[in-house]
Motif scaffolding. Structure first.
Motif, PDB file in Angstrom:
ATOM      1  N   LEU A   1       0.834  -1.210   0.000  1.00 32.12           N
ATOM      2  CA  LEU A   1       0.000   0.000   0.000  1.00 32.12           C
ATOM      3  C   LEU A   1       0.864   1.253   0.000  1.00 32.12           C
ATOM      4  O   LEU A   1       0.591   2.215  -0.730  1.00 32.12           O
ATOM      5  CB  LEU A   1      -0.931  -0.006   1.219  1.00 32.12           C
ATOM      6  N   LEU A   2       1.913   1.253   0.816  1.00 28.28           N
ATOM      7  CA  LEU A   2       2.796   2.423   0.881  1.00 28.28           C
ATOM      8  C   LEU A   2       3.627   2.565  -0.392  1.00 28.28           C
ATOM      9  O   LEU A   2       3.937   3.682  -0.811  1.00 28.28           O
ATOM     10  CB  LEU A   2       3.709   2.313   2.100  1.00 28.28           C
ATOM     11  N   ALA A   3       3.976   1.436  -1.005  1.00 27.42           N
ATOM     12  CA  ALA A   3       4.750   1.487  -2.252  1.00 27.42           C
ATOM     13  C   ALA A   3       3.900   1.950  -3.416  1.00 27.42           C
ATOM     14  O   ALA A   3       4.437   2.392  -4.441  1.00 27.42           O
ATOM     15  CB  ALA A   3       5.343   0.111  -2.547  1.00 27.42           C
ATOM     16  N   GLY A   4       2.581   1.859  -3.293  1.00 27.79           N
ATOM     17  CA  GLY A   4       1.702   2.226  -4.397  1.00 27.79           C
ATOM     18  C   GLY A   4       1.368   1.059  -5.308  1.00 27.79           C
ATOM     19  O   GLY A   4       0.758   1.243  -6.359  1.00 27.79           O
ATOM     20  N   PHE A   5       1.716  -0.162  -4.893  1.00 24.45           N
ATOM     21  CA  PHE A   5       1.397  -1.353  -5.680  1.00 24.45           C
ATOM     22  C   PHE A   5      -0.068  -1.755  -5.516  1.00 24.45           C
ATOM     23  O   PHE A   5      -0.635  -2.409  -6.377  1.00 24.45           O
ATOM     24  CB  PHE A   5       2.285  -2.532  -5.270  1.00 24.45           C
ATOM     25  N   GLU A   6      -0.665  -1.408  -4.373  1.00 31.51           N
ATOM     26  CA  GLU A   6      -2.056  -1.723  -4.085  1.00 31.51           C
ATOM     27  C   GLU A   6      -2.759  -0.465  -3.580  1.00 31.51           C
ATOM     28  O   GLU A   6      -2.114   0.465  -3.095  1.00 31.51           O
ATOM     29  CB  GLU A   6      -2.168  -2.825  -3.021  1.00 31.51           C
ATOM     30  N   ARG A   7      -4.082  -0.457  -3.684  1.00 30.46           N
ATOM     31  CA  ARG A   7      -4.893   0.636  -3.153  1.00 30.46           C
ATOM     32  C   ARG A   7      -5.722   0.112  -1.984  1.00 30.46           C
ATOM     33  O   ARG A   7      -6.184  -1.037  -2.020  1.00 30.46           O
ATOM     34  CB  ARG A   7      -5.833   1.179  -4.240  1.00 30.46           C
ATOM     35  N   PRO A   8      -5.938   0.908  -0.954  1.00 33.54           N
ATOM     36  CA  PRO A   8      -6.736   0.434   0.179  1.00 33.54           C
ATOM     37  C   PRO A   8      -8.199   0.261  -0.192  1.00 33.54           C
ATOM     38  O   PRO A   8      -8.733   0.992  -1.034  1.00 33.54           O
ATOM     39  CB  PRO A   8      -6.543   1.531   1.225  1.00 33.54           C
ATOM     40  N   SER A   9      -8.845  -0.715   0.442  1.00 34.82           N
ATOM     41  CA  SER A   9     -10.292  -0.881   0.275  1.00 34.82           C
ATOM     42  C   SER A   9     -11.049   0.093   1.170  1.00 34.82           C
ATOM     43  O   SER A   9     -12.211   0.420   0.908  1.00 34.82           O
ATOM     44  CB  SER A   9     -10.691  -2.323   0.629  1.00 34.82           C
ATOM     45  N   ALA A  10     -10.394   0.529   2.243  1.00 37.94           N
ATOM     46  CA  ALA A  10     -10.988   1.490   3.174  1.00 37.94           C
ATOM     47  C   ALA A  10      -9.854   2.240   3.857  1.00 37.94           C
ATOM     48  O   ALA A  10      -8.719   1.773   3.904  1.00 37.94           O
ATOM     49  CB  ALA A  10     -11.852   0.782   4.208  1.00 37.94           C
ATOM     50  N   GLY A  11     -10.169   3.432   4.365  1.00 33.96           N
ATOM     51  CA  GLY A  11      -9.184   4.194   5.118  1.00 33.96           C
ATOM     52  C   GLY A  11      -8.296   5.055   4.240  1.00 33.96           C
ATOM     53  O   GLY A  11      -8.549   5.252   3.043  1.00 33.96           O
TER      54      GLY A  11
END
Length: 268
Positions: free
Chosen positions: A64-74
């Protein structure tokens, strides 16, 4: 009577607020909740270890911090800005060095600035410094297959650091190394980090490693992961591993973490 002025606290470099992450399997129709209500703040220049059992979502936090994934919430932010994609402000080191086999040590280390079109006169001094700091002098022309596992990880760390990122994300980078090489790499990382002052978020499942490296430890629960316990590590720097093992406080904190992790397992 004069008014007391309060100095505002600086905003953290990393902010994860009430983050949830769900992975949907379209084939089976099932969903896996990797993180739920995960919150963590990391100050500029801080070394924080994410500690927890396998499968608790530690690597997902880094993604998430690397930008490889996006959060589902928050909310996930670096330097006050929401994370949307990978960027040069973040260096990443994985458990496997993932070096380019067709490039030399120096070629791997300088890959990112060369790809970005940065002039050699700007990145070469930094590369030389990192080669010295990482103990790679004399190996600049070697291919990855000519290096030991520990040396390949040194190259990977130097490659992540050459762009002078504000944040270094490390995903169990020493997990595949033997015990002595692992300790050597931990000491090398601390020495290099003390010189650069970089902010480091380091994933591990090794309690002693986290106590040796970190300023603060965030202990995660089992999946879905959240921060179950935060511990400020009380030992001053620079640190000596053998001396730490003899510290009664070292054993006490380790025991508390082991107890908490066992309680988590019993609850699940």
């Amino acid at each position: 009577m004069g008014r007391t002025r309060l100095t505002p606290m600086p905003a953290p470099l990393i902010e994860l607020n009430a983050v949830g992450k769900r992975f949907d399997d379209r084939r089976s129709g099932r969903a896996t909740q990797a993180l739920d209500d995960f919150s963590l703040a990391v100050a500029e220049g801080e070394f924080v270890c994410l500690l927890g059992p396998s499968g608790c979502g530690k690597s997902t936090v880094l993604d998430l911090l690397a930008g490889f994934e996006r959060p589902s919430a928050g909310h996930v932010a670096i330097g006050g800005a929401p994370v949307g994609r990978p960027g040069p402000d973040r260096g990443i080191v994985f458990q496997d060095a993932l070096l380019f086999p067709w490039l030399s040590v120096q070629g791997n280390i300088t890959f990112a600035p060369r790809l970005a079109g940065i002039p050699a006169r700007d990145y070469r001094p930094r590369a030389r410094q990192l080669i010295e700091v990482m103990g790679l002098a004399g190996f600049e022309r070697h291919a990855p297959y000519e290096l030991s596992g520990g040396m390949r990880q040194r190259v990977a760390i130097a490659r992540a650091w050459i762009s002078q990122p504000r944040l270094l994300l490390m995903d169990e980078p020493f997990g595949a190394l033997d015990a002595q090489t692992r300790l050597d790499m931990q000491e090398l990382l601390l020495s290099a980090r003390d010189r650069t002052g970089s902010t480091v978020l380091f994933v591990t499942h090794d309690i002693e490693e986290s106590l040796f490296l970190a300023d603060r430890i965030a202990v995660m629960s089992r999946r879905p992961g959240r921060v179950a316990l935060e511990i400020s590590v009380p030992f001053p720097r620079p640190r000596n591993y053998e001396a730490l093992l003899a510290e009664p406080e070292f054993g006490r904190i380790k025991q508390a973490i082991v107890k908490m992790l066992r309680q988590q397992r019993q609850v699940d």
